[in-house]
Enzyme design. Structure first.
Site, PDB file in Angstrom:
ATOM      1  N   PRO A   9      35.107  14.983 -32.323  1.00  0.00           N
ATOM      2  CG  PRO A   9      35.625  16.326 -34.291  1.00  0.00           C
ATOM      3  CD  PRO A   9      34.532  15.441 -33.535  1.00  0.00           C
ATOM      4  CG  ASN A  10      40.610  17.525 -31.859  1.00  0.00           C
ATOM      5  OD1 ASN A  10      41.313  16.808 -31.900  1.00  0.00           O
ATOM      6  ND2 ASN A  10      40.013  18.351 -32.614  1.00  0.00           N
ATOM      7  NE  ARG A  17      40.029  20.098 -27.569  1.00  0.00           N
ATOM      8  CZ  ARG A  17      38.774  20.314 -28.265  1.00  0.00           C
ATOM      9  NH1 ARG A  17      37.841  19.517 -27.894  1.00  0.00           N
ATOM     10  NH2 ARG A  17      38.708  21.226 -29.125  1.00  0.00           N
ATOM     11  CE1 TYR A  22      36.001  23.122 -25.781  1.00  0.00           C
ATOM     12  CE2 TYR A  22      38.491  23.041 -26.255  1.00  0.00           C
ATOM     13  CZ  TYR A  22      36.964  23.504 -26.411  1.00  0.00           C
ATOM     14  OH  TYR A  22      36.455  24.045 -27.887  1.00  0.00           O
ATOM     15  CG  ASN A  73      30.364  18.056 -27.521  1.00  0.00           C
ATOM     16  OD1 ASN A  73      30.412  18.492 -28.611  1.00  0.00           O
ATOM     17  ND2 ASN A  73      31.106  18.600 -26.312  1.00  0.00           N
ATOM     18  CB  ALA A  76      35.601  20.712 -34.825  1.00  0.00           C
ATOM     19  CD  GLU A  97      24.049  21.706 -30.430  1.00  0.00           C
ATOM     20  OE1 GLU A  97      22.966  22.397 -30.301  1.00  0.00           O
ATOM     21  OE2 GLU A  97      24.885  22.211 -31.034  1.00  0.00           O
ATOM     22  CG  HIS A  99      28.532  22.711 -27.626  1.00  0.00           C
ATOM     23  ND1 HIS A  99      29.152  21.884 -28.503  1.00  0.00           N
ATOM     24  CD2 HIS A  99      27.131  22.803 -28.277  1.00  0.00           C
ATOM     25  CE1 HIS A  99      28.570  21.663 -29.756  1.00  0.00           C
ATOM     26  NE2 HIS A  99      27.240  22.541 -29.614  1.00  0.00           N
ATOM     27  NE  ARG A 106      35.400  28.751 -27.487  1.00  0.00           N
ATOM     28  CZ  ARG A 106      36.028  27.423 -27.895  1.00  0.00           C
ATOM     29  NH1 ARG A 106      35.110  26.254 -27.522  1.00  0.00           N
ATOM     30  NH2 ARG A 106      37.120  27.376 -28.269  1.00  0.00           N
TER      31      ARG A 106
HETATM   32  C1  DQA Z   1      32.865  22.003 -28.281  1.00  0.00           C
HETATM   33  C2  DQA Z   1      32.876  23.201 -28.852  1.00  0.00           C
HETATM   34  C3  DQA Z   1      33.453  23.393 -30.351  1.00  0.00           C
HETATM   35  O1  DQA Z   1      33.519  24.662 -30.926  1.00  0.00           O
HETATM   36  C4  DQA Z   1      34.635  22.725 -30.488  1.00  0.00           C
HETATM   37  O2  DQA Z   1      35.075  22.432 -31.853  1.00  0.00           O
HETATM   38  C5  DQA Z   1      34.895  21.495 -29.535  1.00  0.00           C
HETATM   39  C6  DQA Z   1      34.326  21.305 -28.168  1.00  0.00           C
HETATM   40  C7  DQA Z   1      32.595  22.095 -26.760  1.00  0.00           C
HETATM   41  O3  DQA Z   1      32.282  20.799 -26.008  1.00  0.00           O
HETATM   42  O4  DQA Z   1      32.647  23.299 -26.200  1.00  0.00           O
HETATM   43  O5  DQA Z   1      35.603  20.567 -29.974  1.00  0.00           O
HETATM   44  O6  DQA Z   1      31.958  21.349 -28.820  1.00  0.00           O
END
Ligand code: DQA
Length: 144
Positions: A9-10, A17, A22, A73, A76, A97, A99, A106
């Site tokens: 998501p997002n 964002r 990011y 990835n 959230a 995984e 990120h 964080r």
């Molecule tokens: C994320 C890190 C997560 O904590 C966050 O909720 C994201 C992006 C990252 O790519 O750094 O949406 O996965």
């Protein structure tokens, strides 16, 4: 070798964002970057993005018997989703995984990764390059 890249998501809002965290490049730019990495390494790739936990579970299940590796990835859902963890364990496809940000530096609520418990490796804090590292990990360890 065929790899499925899943973004949660997002991540479709990349470039808009929180660019300080990011980056300023879009989701489309990320997909193009992954495509170039995979062409260079002779890997077939499909990129999937969803804002919905169940859709991500469905996509992981559909990958069973169809792909050789997953780069994920979960955004959230990383920190909340036992369903995505269970789906990754159910299909037993080698998973890595990613990120964009360095989640370890964080908030406290980002310190747990459920999906990560089903992944062989994690690349965090490398921006787009984390996806390259993940693809290269899968090629090196599971390439055919
Ligand atoms: C994320 C890190 C997560 O904590 C966050 O909720 C994201 C992006 C990252 O790519 O750094 O949406 O996965």
């Amino acid at each position: 070798m065929k790899i499925l890249v899943i973004n949660g998501p997002n991540l479709n809002m990349l470039g808009i964002r929180e660019p300080g965290i990011y980056g300023s490049e879009s989701y489309e730019a990320l997909v193009a970057f992954i495509g170039r990495v995979c062409v260079d390494r002779g890997v077939e790739v499909e990129c999937f993005q969803s804002n919905h936990e169940g859709a991500i579970v469905d996509r992981i299940q559909a990958a069973y018997g169809a792909v050789d590796g997953i780069v994920i990835n979960p955004a959230a859902y990383t920190h909340t989703s036992v369903a995505i963890l269970d789906a990754l364990k159910a299909v037993s496809i080698p998973a890595v995984e990613v990120h964009l940000s360095d989640v370890s530096a964080r908030e406290a609520f980002r310190q747990v990764s459920y999906a990560g418990m089903a992944c062989e490796a994690t690349f965090a804090g490398h921006g787009f390059d984390g996806y390259r590292l993940a693809v290269e990990y899968l090629v090196e360890h599971h390439g055919k």
